[in-house]
Design a protein around this motif. Structure first.
Motif, short mmCIF file in Angstrom:
data_model
loop_
_atom_site.label_atom_id
_atom_site.label_comp_id
_atom_site.label_asym_id
_atom_site.label_seq_id
_atom_site.Cartn_x
_atom_site.Cartn_y
_atom_site.Cartn_z
N SER A 88 0.86 -1.18 0.00
CA SER A 88 0.00 0.00 0.00
C SER A 88 0.90 1.23 0.00
O SER A 88 2.03 1.18 0.47
CB SER A 88 -0.94 0.01 1.21
OG SER A 88 -0.19 0.18 2.39
N CYS A 108 -4.59 6.95 -1.21
CA CYS A 108 -4.02 5.71 -0.73
C CYS A 108 -4.35 4.63 -1.75
O CYS A 108 -5.52 4.47 -2.12
CB CYS A 108 -4.58 5.34 0.64
SG CYS A 108 -3.76 3.91 1.36
N PHE A 110 -3.68 0.49 -3.06
CA PHE A 110 -3.29 -0.87 -2.69
C PHE A 110 -2.92 -1.60 -3.98
O PHE A 110 -3.74 -1.66 -4.91
CB PHE A 110 -4.43 -1.57 -1.96
CG PHE A 110 -4.75 -0.92 -0.64
CD1 PHE A 110 -4.15 -1.40 0.52
CD2 PHE A 110 -5.59 0.17 -0.56
CE1 PHE A 110 -4.42 -0.79 1.74
CE2 PHE A 110 -5.86 0.78 0.66
CZ PHE A 110 -5.28 0.31 1.81
#
Length: 133
Positions: A88, A108, A110
């Motif tokens: 991440s 953010c 992933f």
């Protein structure tokens, strides 16, 4: 679970340099080479998924590169899961459109990699409007 394990530094380099570095330089070919052919790219905060490196993901990046004159990703923080071939990254984004309007985001992502070290699945959470249309 993946049988191939990469060192933690591989994921950071893959995300910051091989991927976002090429996004910031608008290097479409370089960006696409970081994905598997069947990759999926989901913007979770916008309930949108782009499927296929050479179709949906390509079109998404073509639109991004056309819509913004300057693209900058910076201030990265990573969490790496070597056992799962996942990483991440939290980071800041600055986008300047052709008229000079600046958009700032805190995102953010992933990233899930295959055994060859390419992205097979990406999930994005954006703090503002979906710029990946």
């Amino acid at each position: 679970m993946s049988s191939v394990k990469f060192p933690a530094e591989y994921y950071k380099d893959m995300v910051e340099n091989r991927y976002f570095g090429k996004v910031d330089r608008k290097d479409l070919g370089g960006v696409l080479r970081t994905f598997t052919p069947g990759a999926a790219f989901s913007i979770q905060s916008a309930f949108t998924t782009h499927e296929g490196r050479d179709t949906g993901i390509r079109k998404m990046f073509e639109n991004l590169f056309e819509n913004y004159k300057i693209i900058l990703h910076k201030d990265f923080t990573h969490v790496v899961d070597v056992e799962s071939n996942a990483c991440s990254a939290q980071f800041n984004v600055e986008l300047t459109d052709p008229a000079g309007k600046l958009t700032k985001l805190s995102n953010c992502n992933f990233f899930y990699l295959d055994d060859a070290g390419k992205f097979k699945r990406v999930f994005v959470y954006m703090s503002g409007p979906n710029v990946l249309v």
